[in-house]
Design an enzyme around this catalytic site. Structure first.
Site, PDB file in Angstrom:
ATOM      1  CE1 TYR A 231     -32.269  -0.428  14.600  1.00  0.00           C
ATOM      2  CE2 TYR A 231     -30.998  -2.221  15.454  1.00  0.00           C
ATOM      3  CZ  TYR A 231     -31.364  -1.271  14.925  1.00  0.00           C
ATOM      4  OH  TYR A 231     -30.339  -0.133  16.283  1.00  0.00           O
TER       5      TYR A 231
ATOM      6  CE  LYS B 254     -29.505   0.212  12.978  1.00  0.00           C
ATOM      7  NZ  LYS B 254     -28.802   1.414  11.990  1.00  0.00           N
TER       8      LYS B 254
END
Length: 253
Positions: free
Chosen positions: A153, A157
């Site tokens: 993740y 980002k």
């Protein structure tokens, strides 16, 4: 400090929220509709979009570039332009190196980062022609620095943060606002997977209010809740060795 044009009210503003079926995206769509904006909503879950009363539902998968172009054409015909593209689509699965899953990591890249690129490919010609409007990308404080369980993740980002910074340099001279949104922990179906304590956890509705306030003020970096996110920003000022020790100690991972 205001780095972007301010937004003086939402009545009549043309807003496309991508990733609007649940969580932050859904809360933003609802908040914008209450404020009088014209809102189009996109996500894979067509049924969920139909329950957002007053919004124009444009179901799609962000990995499908032609579908995003078709949706943008629909909005051009319906509205004649766009005032805000709000990219909220995202996926998250906790992951550490001992259980690395390449397929899942690539899915994070496809949705969180490449999906944003597909949306930009569809919308940038409109903003460039208008020489006005706003682009807002929902990233995360997980993109500010490496964190345990964010192996798939966090890098996506971080890419969104860099993307927003680069877009700002290109689009600001043309009068187009660019914003990167870095929430802390928000109570959504994605964060429900976490098995650890989430400090300063807030609701999607609180997140939506913070996002709209930041957009109205013209902020580039919209982060919240500040009692949590400011500490993470300060951590990034530490030397790498100290940063790693502090993160390991306070997460226990």
């Amino acid at each position: 400090m205001s780095l972007n044009p301010r937004i003086d009210g939402w009545k009549g503003r043309r807003v496309w929220v991508i990733g609007a079926s649940t969580g932050i995206g859904r809360a933003c769509a609802d908040a914008l509709l209450r404020r009088g904006a014209r809102v189009a909503v996109s996500a894979r879950n067509a049924q969920a979009l139909q329950h957002i009363e007053g919004a124009l539902a444009l179901p799609l998968d962000v990995t499908d570039a032609p579908a995003l172009h078709a949706a943008m054409q629909t909005l051009q015909h319906a509205w004649g332009g766009l005032d805000l593209l709000l990219y909220c689509a995202g996926t998250y699965r906790p992951m550490r190196a001992a259980a690395f899953d390449l397929a899942a990591a690539l899915q994070h890249d496809d949705v969180n980062y490449r999906g944003a690129l597909h949306a930009l490919d569809a919308a940038l010609p409109v903003f460039n022609a208008q020489r006005s409007g706003h682009i807002a990308l929902v990233s995360s404080v997980a993109g500010l620095g490496g964190l345990p369980q964010a192996l798939a993740y966090g890098p996506t980002k971080a890419a969104l943060i860099n993307l927003a910074e680069t877009l700002y340099l290109d689009l600001h001279p043309q009068g187009v606002g660019v914003h990167v949104i870095n929430p802390g922990f928000v109570e959504t179906p994605l964060t429900a997977q976490n098995t650890f304590a989430m400090p300063a956890l807030i609701s999607p509705e609180q997140a939506a209010d913070a996002i709209l306030a930041g957009l109205e003020a013209g902020r580039f970096d919209i982060h919240f809740p500040r009692r949590f996110t400011l500490w993470l920003k300060l951590l990034r000022l530490l030397p790498r060795g100290l940063y790693f020790r502090v993160v390991s100690r306070f997460t226990g991972l």
